[in-house]
Design an enzyme around this catalytic site. Structure first.
Site, PDB file in Angstrom:
ATOM      1  N   LYS A 175      37.537  34.348  48.735  1.00  0.00           N
ATOM      2  CA  LYS A 175      37.942  35.011  47.485  1.00  0.00           C
ATOM      3  C   LYS A 175      38.333  36.469  47.759  1.00  0.00           C
ATOM      4  O   LYS A 175      39.334  36.973  47.255  1.00  0.00           O
ATOM      5  CB  LYS A 175      36.778  34.938  46.484  1.00  0.00           C
ATOM      6  CG  LYS A 175      36.969  35.717  45.199  1.00  0.00           C
ATOM      7  CD  LYS A 175      38.025  35.115  44.296  1.00  0.00           C
ATOM      8  CE  LYS A 175      38.226  35.959  43.047  1.00  0.00           C
ATOM      9  NZ  LYS A 175      39.349  35.497  42.237  1.00  0.00           N
ATOM     10  N   LYS A 243      37.063  46.428  41.906  1.00  0.00           N
ATOM     11  CA  LYS A 243      35.760  45.939  42.388  1.00  0.00           C
ATOM     12  C   LYS A 243      35.966  44.980  43.560  1.00  0.00           C
ATOM     13  O   LYS A 243      35.303  45.079  44.595  1.00  0.00           O
ATOM     14  CB  LYS A 243      35.053  45.223  41.218  1.00  0.00           C
ATOM     15  CG  LYS A 243      33.685  44.676  41.511  1.00  0.00           C
ATOM     16  CD  LYS A 243      33.568  43.178  41.645  1.00  0.00           C
ATOM     17  CE  LYS A 243      34.186  42.315  40.628  1.00  0.00           C
ATOM     18  NZ  LYS A 243      33.946  40.889  40.813  1.00  0.00           N
TER      19      LYS A 243
HETATM   20  P1  NAD Z   1      32.973  39.659  31.776  1.00  0.00           P
HETATM   21  O1  NAD Z   1      32.509  41.056  31.942  1.00  0.00           O
HETATM   22  O2  NAD Z   1      33.959  39.341  30.704  1.00  0.00           O
HETATM   23  O3  NAD Z   1      31.707  38.687  31.530  1.00  0.00           O
HETATM   24  C1  NAD Z   1      30.463  38.861  32.086  1.00  0.00           C
HETATM   25  C2  NAD Z   1      29.400  38.359  31.105  1.00  0.00           C
HETATM   26  O4  NAD Z   1      28.117  38.467  31.727  1.00  0.00           O
HETATM   27  C3  NAD Z   1      29.320  39.186  29.824  1.00  0.00           C
HETATM   28  O5  NAD Z   1      29.311  38.310  28.696  1.00  0.00           O
HETATM   29  C4  NAD Z   1      28.000  39.955  29.951  1.00  0.00           C
HETATM   30  O6  NAD Z   1      27.365  40.196  28.692  1.00  0.00           O
HETATM   31  C5  NAD Z   1      27.186  39.015  30.800  1.00  0.00           C
HETATM   32  N1  NAD Z   1      26.121  39.657  31.587  1.00  0.00           N
HETATM   33  C6  NAD Z   1      26.211  40.767  32.339  1.00  0.00           C
HETATM   34  N2  NAD Z   1      25.050  40.995  32.976  1.00  0.00           N
HETATM   35  C7  NAD Z   1      24.199  39.997  32.614  1.00  0.00           C
HETATM   36  C8  NAD Z   1      22.848  39.656  32.958  1.00  0.00           C
HETATM   37  N3  NAD Z   1      22.151  40.409  33.804  1.00  0.00           N
HETATM   38  N4  NAD Z   1      22.306  38.539  32.409  1.00  0.00           N
HETATM   39  C9  NAD Z   1      23.027  37.775  31.563  1.00  0.00           C
HETATM   40  N5  NAD Z   1      24.300  38.040  31.193  1.00  0.00           N
HETATM   41  C10 NAD Z   1      24.884  39.142  31.724  1.00  0.00           C
HETATM   42  O7  NAD Z   1      33.531  39.226  33.206  1.00  0.00           O
HETATM   43  P2  NAD Z   1      34.557  38.023  33.534  1.00  0.00           P
HETATM   44  O8  NAD Z   1      35.962  38.500  33.394  1.00  0.00           O
HETATM   45  O9  NAD Z   1      34.113  36.793  32.805  1.00  0.00           O
HETATM   46  O10 NAD Z   1      34.326  37.863  35.105  1.00  0.00           O
HETATM   47  C11 NAD Z   1      33.177  37.224  35.632  1.00  0.00           C
HETATM   48  C12 NAD Z   1      33.376  37.092  37.146  1.00  0.00           C
HETATM   49  O11 NAD Z   1      34.520  36.288  37.416  1.00  0.00           O
HETATM   50  C13 NAD Z   1      33.604  38.442  37.848  1.00  0.00           C
HETATM   51  O12 NAD Z   1      32.949  38.456  39.069  1.00  0.00           O
HETATM   52  C14 NAD Z   1      35.119  38.477  38.035  1.00  0.00           C
HETATM   53  O13 NAD Z   1      35.534  39.273  39.137  1.00  0.00           O
HETATM   54  C15 NAD Z   1      35.425  36.996  38.259  1.00  0.00           C
HETATM   55  N6  NAD Z   1      36.784  36.593  37.908  1.00  0.00           N
HETATM   56  C16 NAD Z   1      37.380  37.069  36.773  1.00  0.00           C
HETATM   57  C17 NAD Z   1      38.687  36.676  36.471  1.00  0.00           C
HETATM   58  C18 NAD Z   1      39.388  37.189  35.216  1.00  0.00           C
HETATM   59  O14 NAD Z   1      40.592  36.964  35.098  1.00  0.00           O
HETATM   60  N7  NAD Z   1      38.688  37.834  34.289  1.00  0.00           N
HETATM   61  C19 NAD Z   1      39.377  35.786  37.328  1.00  0.00           C
HETATM   62  C20 NAD Z   1      38.730  35.286  38.456  1.00  0.00           C
HETATM   63  C21 NAD Z   1      37.419  35.700  38.736  1.00  0.00           C
END
Ligand code: NAD
Length: 306
Positions: A175, A243
């Site tokens: 990744k 990040k």
């Molecule tokens: P996001 O910030 O939208 O969602 C994260 C969620 O986790 C939030 O709802 C938050 O309230 C919750 N959270 C945070 N800390 C917590 C804890 N300690 N306990 C419980 N809940 C907690 O992030 P996202 O965009 O959904 O991304 C998630 C992962 O996927 C990241 O690592 C990101 O790099 C990866 N990713 C994102 C995308 C994209 O397009 N957004 C694409 C591929 C991969």
């Protein structure tokens, strides 16, 4: 209570919410937890959703848990922090971390879980929010093949390509490589298109040509159309991509691999963050070049492509 029919799901954000929704749509029962409690209440098929008030409460009800959290500290805190999953999951449980985090932290967490006979897979994804919504994500999976086989049915509900990459941590490594390459490609496209437009060429014609040339890349296929429309709503934010680039630089340092282009791209992305634009789509990196060249890569009216 250990309800073997339910799966734990922690992190219902941009990605986790639609992924959990797809599992529910496929008839799965979930025990969910997010520090933002409103997210769980919005899930569809509430009759199959149990909302846990803590990670501990969740861990006591399941023997398989999926995580979709922002970064390494969040995953560390959720698994090995105070009241973390490691304290309450039963021996033999399987933890699948779908977040994009450090491969080194993944291996550290796995080591601690092994001491409690808890299995782990790292399974970061690509495909973005639309892939999460449509169930067409690509999963890069690290861990024992037997655990991969165990998780496959579940991952196939959320994704289209589920690729076993090797031992624990290898999913995160793949990744990180993907994110490094996509950031460098985005910057190379931004540089080239700013030059071409300043040189008087219609950007749509340039795109049409290069889509058939050796400069072709995902950024050109997927991101150039939104640049031409001047729409920098995310998408995948500058903050999240920065990040991932930082994770690549960390691994480069650990393994003593020089990452010249990645270091430069990191500074460009950090410049946007310093300008308060970290929440914009990663394609906004082109605006740095445009400002310096006093030009804009924008659609011309009715360009004729023959
Ligand atoms: P996001 O910030 O939208 O969602 C994260 C969620 O986790 C939030 O709802 C938050 O309230 C919750 N959270 C945070 N800390 C917590 C804890 N300690 N306990 C419980 N809940 C907690 O992030 P996202 O965009 O959904 O991304 C998630 C992962 O996927 C990241 O690592 C990101 O790099 C990866 N990713 C994102 C995308 C994209 O397009 N957004 C694409 C591929 C991969």
């Amino acid at each position: 209570m250990n309800n073997k029919n339910s799966i734990g799901f922690i992190g219902l954000g941009v990605m986790g919410f639609p992924m959990a929704s797809n599992l529910l749509r496929a008839g799965k029962k979930l025990v969910v937890f997010d520090i933002n409690a409103e997210q769980a209440a919005r899930l569809p098929y509430q009759e199959r959703v149990t909302i846990a008030s803590s990670k501990e409460e969740l861990a006591k009800q399941v023997d398989m848990v999926l995580l979709m959290l922002p970064n390494s500290p969040h995953v560390k805190e959720a698994v090995t922090g105070e009241g973390g999953l490691i304290e309450s999951l039963p021996a033999g449980a399987l933890l699948i971390d779908m977040s994009s985090i450090s491969s080194t932290v993944t291996k550290e967490i796995n080591k601690k879980l092994e001491e409690k006979n808890i299995d782990m897979l790292d399974a970061p994804v690509s495909g973005g929010q639309s892939g999460a919504m449509n169930g067409t994500l690509t999963f890069m999976v690290g861990g024992k093949k037997a655990n991969y086989d165990k998780a496959l049915e579940l991952l196939q509900i959320m994704g289209e390509k589920i690729i076993h990459c090797g031992e624990v941590g290898s999913g995160q490594t793949v990744k990180i490589v993907n994110q490094l390459m996509s950031a460098v490609n985005l910057v190379s496209m931004s540089e080239g298109f700013t030059l071409g437009v300043k040189g008087g060429v219609d950007p749509e014609i340039m795109r049409e040509v290069i889509l058939n040339g050796s400069g072709r890349c995902w950024a050109l296929e997927d991101r150039m159309p939104v640049i031409l429309d001047r729409n920098f709503e995310p998408g995948f934010t500058i903050d999240l991509h920065t990040k991932d680039i930082s994770l690549a630089l960390e691994v480069g340092k650990e393994l003593q691999v020089p990452l010249y282009a990645t270091s430069l791209v990191h500074e460009l992305f950090k410049t946007l963050q310093a300008k308060g634009e970290g929440g914009k789509d990663n394609s906004a990196v082109i605006t740095l070049y445009e400002a310096l060249a006093e030009t804009e890569v924008i659609k011309r009216n009715k360009a004729v492509i023959q």
